[in-house]
Design an enzyme around this catalytic site. Structure first.
Site, PDB file in Angstrom:
ATOM      1  N   ALA A  12       4.689  -9.025   7.325  1.00 17.32           N
ATOM      2  CA  ALA A  12       5.373  -8.479   8.165  1.00 17.32           C
ATOM      3  C   ALA A  12       7.294  -7.478   7.859  1.00 17.32           C
ATOM      4  CB  ALA A  12       5.297  -8.812   9.939  1.00 17.32           C
ATOM      5  N   SER A  13       7.099  -8.847   6.652  1.00 17.23           N
ATOM      6  CA  SER A  13       8.554  -9.280   6.165  1.00 17.23           C
ATOM      7  C   SER A  13       8.779  -7.313   5.578  1.00 17.23           C
ATOM      8  CB  SER A  13       9.065  -9.667   5.985  1.00 17.23           C
ATOM      9  OG  SER A  13       7.926 -10.345   4.590  1.00 17.23           O
ATOM     10  N   ASP A  48       7.942  -3.717   3.384  1.00 15.08           N
ATOM     11  CA  ASP A  48       8.062  -2.073   3.125  1.00 15.08           C
ATOM     12  C   ASP A  48       7.624  -1.437   4.350  1.00 15.08           C
ATOM     13  OD1 ASP A  48      10.085   0.282   2.377  1.00 15.08           O
ATOM     14  OD2 ASP A  48       8.455   0.331   1.728  1.00 15.08           O
ATOM     15  N   ARG A  77       5.709 -15.008   4.923  1.00 13.12           N
ATOM     16  CA  ARG A  77       6.248 -15.994   4.388  1.00 13.12           C
ATOM     17  C   ARG A  77       7.157 -16.437   5.711  1.00 13.12           C
ATOM     18  NH1 ARG A  77       4.756 -15.507  -1.638  1.00 13.12           N
ATOM     19  NH2 ARG A  77       6.055 -14.343  -1.092  1.00 13.12           N
ATOM     20  N   HIS A 126      -4.194   6.638   4.089  1.00 12.66           N
ATOM     21  CA  HIS A 126      -3.763   7.444   5.706  1.00 12.66           C
ATOM     22  C   HIS A 126      -3.394   8.847   5.887  1.00 12.66           C
ATOM     23  CE1 HIS A 126       0.068   7.280   2.712  1.00 12.66           C
ATOM     24  NE2 HIS A 126       0.756   8.426   3.386  1.00 12.66           N
ATOM     25  N   GLY A 129      -5.126  10.515   8.510  1.00 16.53           N
ATOM     26  CA  GLY A 129      -4.877   9.999   9.799  1.00 16.53           C
ATOM     27  C   GLY A 129      -3.203  11.648  10.074  1.00 16.53           C
ATOM     28  N   HIS A 136      -6.265   9.479  -2.031  1.00 16.74           N
ATOM     29  CA  HIS A 136      -5.574  11.527  -1.056  1.00 16.74           C
ATOM     30  C   HIS A 136      -6.371  11.969  -1.002  1.00 16.74           C
ATOM     31  CE1 HIS A 136      -2.953   7.991   0.673  1.00 16.74           C
ATOM     32  NE2 HIS A 136      -2.187   8.171  -0.104  1.00 16.74           N
ATOM     33  N   LYS A 148       5.610  12.628  -8.835  1.00 16.61           N
ATOM     34  CA  LYS A 148       6.713  12.180  -8.108  1.00 16.61           C
ATOM     35  C   LYS A 148       7.428  13.238  -8.942  1.00 16.61           C
ATOM     36  CE  LYS A 148       4.634   7.997  -6.466  1.00 16.61           C
ATOM     37  NZ  LYS A 148       5.146   8.409  -5.164  1.00 16.61           N
ATOM     38  N   LYS A 163      -3.172  34.553   3.731  1.00 18.54           N
ATOM     39  CA  LYS A 163      -3.067  35.539   3.079  1.00 18.54           C
ATOM     40  C   LYS A 163      -3.839  36.787   2.825  1.00 18.54           C
ATOM     41  CE  LYS A 163       0.090  32.827  -0.202  1.00 18.54           C
ATOM     42  NZ  LYS A 163       0.701  32.559  -1.664  1.00 18.54           N
TER      43      LYS A 163
HETATM   44  N1  LIG Z   1       5.126   0.763   1.414  1.00 24.22           N
HETATM   45  C1  LIG Z   1       4.496   1.905   1.387  1.00 24.22           C
HETATM   46  O1  LIG Z   1       5.088   3.020   1.071  1.00 24.22           O
HETATM   47  C2  LIG Z   1       2.733   1.958   1.200  1.00 24.22           C
HETATM   48  C3  LIG Z   1       2.334   1.072   1.294  1.00 24.22           C
HETATM   49  N2  LIG Z   1       1.139   0.267   0.541  1.00 24.22           N
HETATM   50  C4  LIG Z   1       1.043  -1.102   0.690  1.00 24.22           C
HETATM   51  O2  LIG Z   1       0.315  -1.610   1.872  1.00 24.22           O
HETATM   52  C5  LIG Z   1       0.918  -3.324   1.760  1.00 24.22           C
HETATM   53  C6  LIG Z   1       2.251  -3.275   1.755  1.00 24.22           C
HETATM   54  O3  LIG Z   1       3.712  -2.805   1.863  1.00 24.22           O
HETATM   55  P1  LIG Z   1       4.800  -3.463   1.378  1.00 24.22           P
HETATM   56  O4  LIG Z   1       5.299  -3.167   2.584  1.00 24.22           O
HETATM   57  O5  LIG Z   1       5.172  -2.478   0.586  1.00 24.22           O
HETATM   58  O6  LIG Z   1       4.784  -4.450   0.723  1.00 24.22           O
HETATM   59  P2  LIG Z   1       5.627  -5.581  -0.054  1.00 24.22           P
HETATM   60  O7  LIG Z   1       6.178  -5.418  -1.395  1.00 24.22           O
HETATM   61  O8  LIG Z   1       6.881  -5.392   0.156  1.00 24.22           O
HETATM   62  O9  LIG Z   1       4.782  -7.035   0.718  1.00 24.22           O
HETATM   63  C7  LIG Z   1       4.846  -6.662   1.954  1.00 24.22           C
HETATM   64  C8  LIG Z   1       5.558  -8.670   2.175  1.00 24.22           C
HETATM   65  O10 LIG Z   1       4.425  -9.801   1.410  1.00 24.22           O
HETATM   66  C9  LIG Z   1       4.649 -10.617   0.993  1.00 24.22           C
HETATM   67  N3  LIG Z   1       5.107 -11.171  -0.204  1.00 24.22           N
HETATM   68  C10 LIG Z   1       5.457  -9.771  -1.556  1.00 24.22           C
HETATM   69  N4  LIG Z   1       5.106 -10.044  -3.053  1.00 24.22           N
HETATM   70  C11 LIG Z   1       3.928 -11.011  -2.415  1.00 24.22           C
HETATM   71  C12 LIG Z   1       3.429 -11.800  -3.528  1.00 24.22           C
HETATM   72  N5  LIG Z   1       3.823 -11.340  -4.777  1.00 24.22           N
HETATM   73  N6  LIG Z   1       2.522 -12.904  -2.753  1.00 24.22           N
HETATM   74  C13 LIG Z   1       3.009 -13.464  -1.751  1.00 24.22           C
HETATM   75  N7  LIG Z   1       3.400 -12.843  -0.522  1.00 24.22           N
HETATM   76  C14 LIG Z   1       3.799 -10.946  -1.449  1.00 24.22           C
HETATM   77  C15 LIG Z   1       6.441 -10.214   1.323  1.00 24.22           C
HETATM   78  O11 LIG Z   1       6.215 -11.252   2.256  1.00 24.22           O
HETATM   79  P3  LIG Z   1       7.078 -12.900   2.598  1.00 24.22           P
HETATM   80  O12 LIG Z   1       7.640 -12.928   0.892  1.00 24.22           O
HETATM   81  O13 LIG Z   1       7.763 -12.830   3.726  1.00 24.22           O
HETATM   82  O14 LIG Z   1       5.352 -13.280   2.834  1.00 24.22           O
HETATM   83  C16 LIG Z   1       6.393  -9.241   1.553  1.00 24.22           C
HETATM   84  O15 LIG Z   1       7.240  -8.865   2.585  1.00 24.22           O
HETATM   85  C17 LIG Z   1       0.578  -2.859  -0.179  1.00 24.22           C
HETATM   86  O16 LIG Z   1      -0.831  -3.383   0.031  1.00 24.22           O
HETATM   87  C18 LIG Z   1       0.661  -1.864  -0.939  1.00 24.22           C
HETATM   88  O17 LIG Z   1       0.219  -1.441  -1.952  1.00 24.22           O
HETATM   89  C19 LIG Z   1       0.147   1.359   0.597  1.00 24.22           C
HETATM   90  C20 LIG Z   1       0.596   3.152   1.165  1.00 24.22           C
HETATM   91  C21 LIG Z   1       2.628   3.251   0.732  1.00 24.22           C
HETATM   92  O1  LIG Z   2       0.091   5.878   0.271  1.00 18.94           O
HETATM   93  C1  LIG Z   2       1.251   5.788  -1.054  1.00 18.94           C
HETATM   94  O2  LIG Z   2       1.253   7.718  -0.451  1.00 18.94           O
HETATM   95  C2  LIG Z   2       2.103   8.068  -0.022  1.00 18.94           C
HETATM   96  C3  LIG Z   2       2.831   8.809   0.314  1.00 18.94           C
HETATM   97  O3  LIG Z   2       2.542   9.144   1.562  1.00 18.94           O
HETATM   98  P1  LIG Z   2       3.650  10.548   2.684  1.00 18.94           P
HETATM   99  O4  LIG Z   2       2.865  10.468   4.089  1.00 18.94           O
HETATM  100  O5  LIG Z   2       5.602   9.814   2.869  1.00 18.94           O
HETATM  101  O6  LIG Z   2       3.335  11.945   1.758  1.00 18.94           O
HETATM  102  C4  LIG Z   2       3.321   8.048  -1.663  1.00 18.94           C
HETATM  103  O7  LIG Z   2       4.829   8.148  -1.499  1.00 18.94           O
HETATM  104  C5  LIG Z   2       2.816   6.267  -2.852  1.00 18.94           C
HETATM  105  O8  LIG Z   2       3.505   6.150  -3.940  1.00 18.94           O
HETATM  106  C6  LIG Z   2       1.775   5.872  -2.590  1.00 18.94           C
HETATM  107  O9  LIG Z   2       1.422   4.850  -2.623  1.00 18.94           O
END
Ligand SMILES: NC(=O)C1=CN([C@@H]2O[C@H](COP(=O)(O)OP(=O)(O)OC[C@H]3O[C@@H](n4cnc5c(N)ncnc54)[C@H](OP(=O)(O)O)[C@@H]3O)[C@@H](O)[C@H]2O)C=CC1
Ligand SMILES: O=C1O[C@H](COP(=O)(O)O)[C@@H](O)[C@H](O)[C@H]1O
Length: 588
Positions: free
Chosen positions: A107-108, A110, A140, A273, A276, A335, A431, A480
């Site tokens: 939950a913490s 991105d 965590r 996604h 969706g 995708h 990208k 078109k």
């Molecule tokens: N961000 C995006 O736009 C997208 C993300 N994803 C997927 O969604 C999932 C989450 O993405 P995102 O939120 O960006 O990921 P983050 O890197 O922000 O990780 C999410 C949380 O997981 C914990 N974490 C991070 N790294 C580690 C580690 N090495 N070991 C244990 N815990 C860790 C941290 O929480 P804490 O330290 O508090 O435990 C962190 O806040 C991933 O599988 C990613 O590939 C898919 C599509 C798009």
């Molecule tokens: O899954 C992913 O998608 C995003 C793009 O998603 P969008 O809904 O904003 O088009 C991409 O930026 C990222 O690299 C990829 O992991």
């Protein structure tokens, strides 16, 4: 006449402010029915009784419940009227006794902040969440409930078209959000979570959804801990798994096997996604409900299909993750391939999840594994424009210097079945390009013996029809066509028949995560990836990815903000194709 098919009370999609639009109702999710019939207690996740009910062994529903299920079994496209739908889902005596707990693991992070909490709020605002629900953040990081609420509140927005009572709704929503700090591999910490969940469930039938918004290397330990310590004892337990689902066939199979030690396949909701997104969801409707398209949907009339994804920013901030995956795994293998499968599949027997996924698997399994000579890879390099210096991919400190990871790829794929034999499906994803967009382009063949050939000269491409489904931004479907320029002469023009969503519909389009979260809560699996689909997808890409890596193929460099490597044009030209997004009319 309106064919109402609202999912949520507030979901009456007004076309131009009235109820003119018609939409198909997805089959009524069986789990909604099942959830209101208290199943006998089960001991663990894999024995969750709801799964059995979903497999068709549900207790005979009451008369009120029988209506929708009969329609589902009859495969009716239009299903229930909104009145019937509301009647069935409105909280009756049984439903008041069930609850849904949604735990966002990670939950913490991105994704949780950017997408998951905002989507849950949007569902709450639209009255789509069940009456009794609780949201827990788990990670965590140390945080109190109040700190989680502050973090979440910063990311919540009101829809442009729905601002009424928004702040009040946000406050109510935040009161339903809680936080539990714990390790991902600790059954004790998940047992503490379980205790808190039970307090909130207050003896009601407990349904639990875990959203794994964490790096993939910890998926299995989380599933193990949650399964052993925090699964529902008397309702369903489902797990949404974020991509990446492995990085090749072997690692994906290992991940699936790991998950299946603790979960049944029907408890696993692998999210993509893009499935969706509104326009991707509309793809089947466009094709299967319009006689003007369905008969044309084959090699006989379609010359090529293009699936295009571009972003006008680099990997800033995600370079670490991206470098071990690259654009082919990040975008193409999931995708774009999912869109391709939906586009090219045969008509499913019904709109039931398994029928649709069966057809998608068949298409994927009919495809030729990708050949190196049908692929072009690129990587963006630094570029200065208007006095601003845009960094190259390898300038990112989280990217190893000299990395060969592609940030751009173009590929030609082929489906070796009767419908699509010889039709190139061209994919392009990148990208740091000049624009942000995702679209499907269908280029039709030339009209045989075109009477107006002379008017078009040698550039016959100008005379062919092209259907464009613009997934984002500015969602639109346009075709078109050739027409005569009004006047006494005989000059031809190319025009667009244009369905621009923002002009046609006043309602804001929901984010993909809203639809997918609601589907997972309802037990609707149609838009989630089944394990055999995933296997088939990896089979197509794994040999190519291995070859690229083993041969250390150097990507063609392209400047940040450009249209990508020139190699992509040569690849298209090899199959007599021009990229539609780069034609003069599109870039003007
Ligand atoms: N961000 C995006 O736009 C997208 C993300 N994803 C997927 O969604 C999932 C989450 O993405 P995102 O939120 O960006 O990921 P983050 O890197 O922000 O990780 C999410 C949380 O997981 C914990 N974490 C991070 N790294 C580690 C580690 N090495 N070991 C244990 N815990 C860790 C941290 O929480 P804490 O330290 O508090 O435990 C962190 O806040 C991933 O599988 C990613 O590939 C898919 C599509 C798009
Ligand atoms: O899954 C992913 O998608 C995003 C793009 O998603 P969008 O809904 O904003 O088009 C991409 O930026 C990222 O690299 C990829 O992991």
């Amino acid at each position: 006449m309106a064919l109402s098919a609202a999912r949520c009370p507030a979901d009456s999609l007004a076309a131009g402010g009235s109820l003119r639009s018609s939409a198909f109702l997805r089959p009524f999710p069986r789990s909604v029915l099942a959830a209101r019939v208290a199943p006998p207690p089960s001991r663990n996740w894999s024995l969750a009784v709801v799964c059995k009910q979903e497999a068709g062994t549900a207790p005979v529903p009451s008369t009120k419940e029988a209506a929708p299920s009969t329609k589902v079994e009859n495969g009716g496209l239009f299903g229930l009227s909104s009145e019937e739908f509301r009647d069935v889902i409105s909280p009756d005596a049984n439903e008041r006794e069930s609850t849904v707990s949604i735990t966002v693991v990670g939950a913490s992070g991105d994704l949780a902040k950017k997408k998951i909490f905002p989507a849950l709020f949007a569902l709450y605002y639209e009255d789509c969440l069940p009456k009794h629900f609780t949201i827990f953040g788990y990670a965590r990081s140390k945080m109190t409930d109040a700190e989680l609420r502050t973090m979440v509140s910063r990311t919540l927005t009101c829809r442009i078209d729905k601002r009424e009572n928004c702040n009040e709704k946000m406050e109510q929503f935040l009161k339903r959000c809680f936080y539990h700090s714990g390790q991902y591999d600790s059954e004790d910490n998940f047992a503490e979570l379980d205790k808190k969940l039970r307090e909130h469930e207050a003896g009601r039938l407990s349904n639990r959804l875990f959203y794994l918004s964490i790096p993939p290397n910890i998926f299995i330990e989380v599933v193990k801990s949650a399964s052993n310590s925090a699964s529902s004892k008397n309702g369903w337990t489902r797990v949404i798994v974020e991509k990446p689902f492995g990085r090749d066939s072997d690692s994906s199979a290992a991940l699936t096997n790991g998950l299946k030690q603790y979960l049944e396949e029907d408890q696993i909701f692998r999210i993509d996604h893009y499935l969706g997104k509104e326009l991707v969801e509309n793809l089947s409707i466009l094709r299967f409900s319009n006689l003007v398209f369905e008969p044309l949907w084959s090699r006989q009339y379609i010359r090529n299909v293009q699936l295009i994804f571009s972003e006008d920013f680099g990997t800033e901030g995600r370079g670490g993750y991206f470098d071990s995956y690259g654009i082919i795994r990040d975008i193409m293998q999931n995708h774009l391939l999912q869109i391709l499968a939906l586009f090219a599949m045969e008509t499913p027997v019904s709109l039931d999840a398994e029928d649709i996924r069966n057809e998608k698997v068949k298409v994927l399994r009919s495809m030729r594994p990708l050949q190196l000579e049908d692929v072009v890879v690129g990587q963006y390099k630094s570029h200065t424009k208007g006095g601003v210096k845009y960094p190259g991919y390898t300038d990112d400190k989280t990217v190893p210097s000299g990395s060969l990871t592609p940030t751009f790829a173009a590929a030609a794929l082929f489906i070796d079945n009767a419908r699509w034999d010889g039709v190139p499906f061209l994919m392009k994803a990148g990208k740091a390009l000049h624009t942000k967009r995702a679209e499907i382009r269908v280029q039709f063949r030339h009209v045989p013996g075109n009477l107006y050939k002379r008017t078009f000269g040698t550039d016959l491409d100008r005379a062919t029809n092209e259907l464009v489904i613009r997934v984002q931004p500015d969602e639109a479907i346009y075709l078109k066509i050739n027409n005569k320029i009004p006047g006494l002469g005989m000059r031809l023009d190319r025009s667009n028949l244009n369905l621009l969503y923002s002009s046609r519909y006043s309602k804001e389009i929901p984010d993909a995560y809203e639809r997918l979260l609601l589907d997972a809560i309802e037990g609707e699996r149609r838009l989630f990836i089944r394990s055999d689909e995933l296997d088939a997808a990896w089979e197509l890409f794994t040999p190519l990815l291995k070859e690229l890596e083993e041969k250390k193929i150097a990507p063609e460099l392209y400047p940040y903000g450009s249209r990508g490597p020139v190699g992509a044009h040569y690849l298209a030209a090899k199959y007599n194709v021009r990229w539609g997004d780069l034609s003069a009319s599109e870039t003007a």
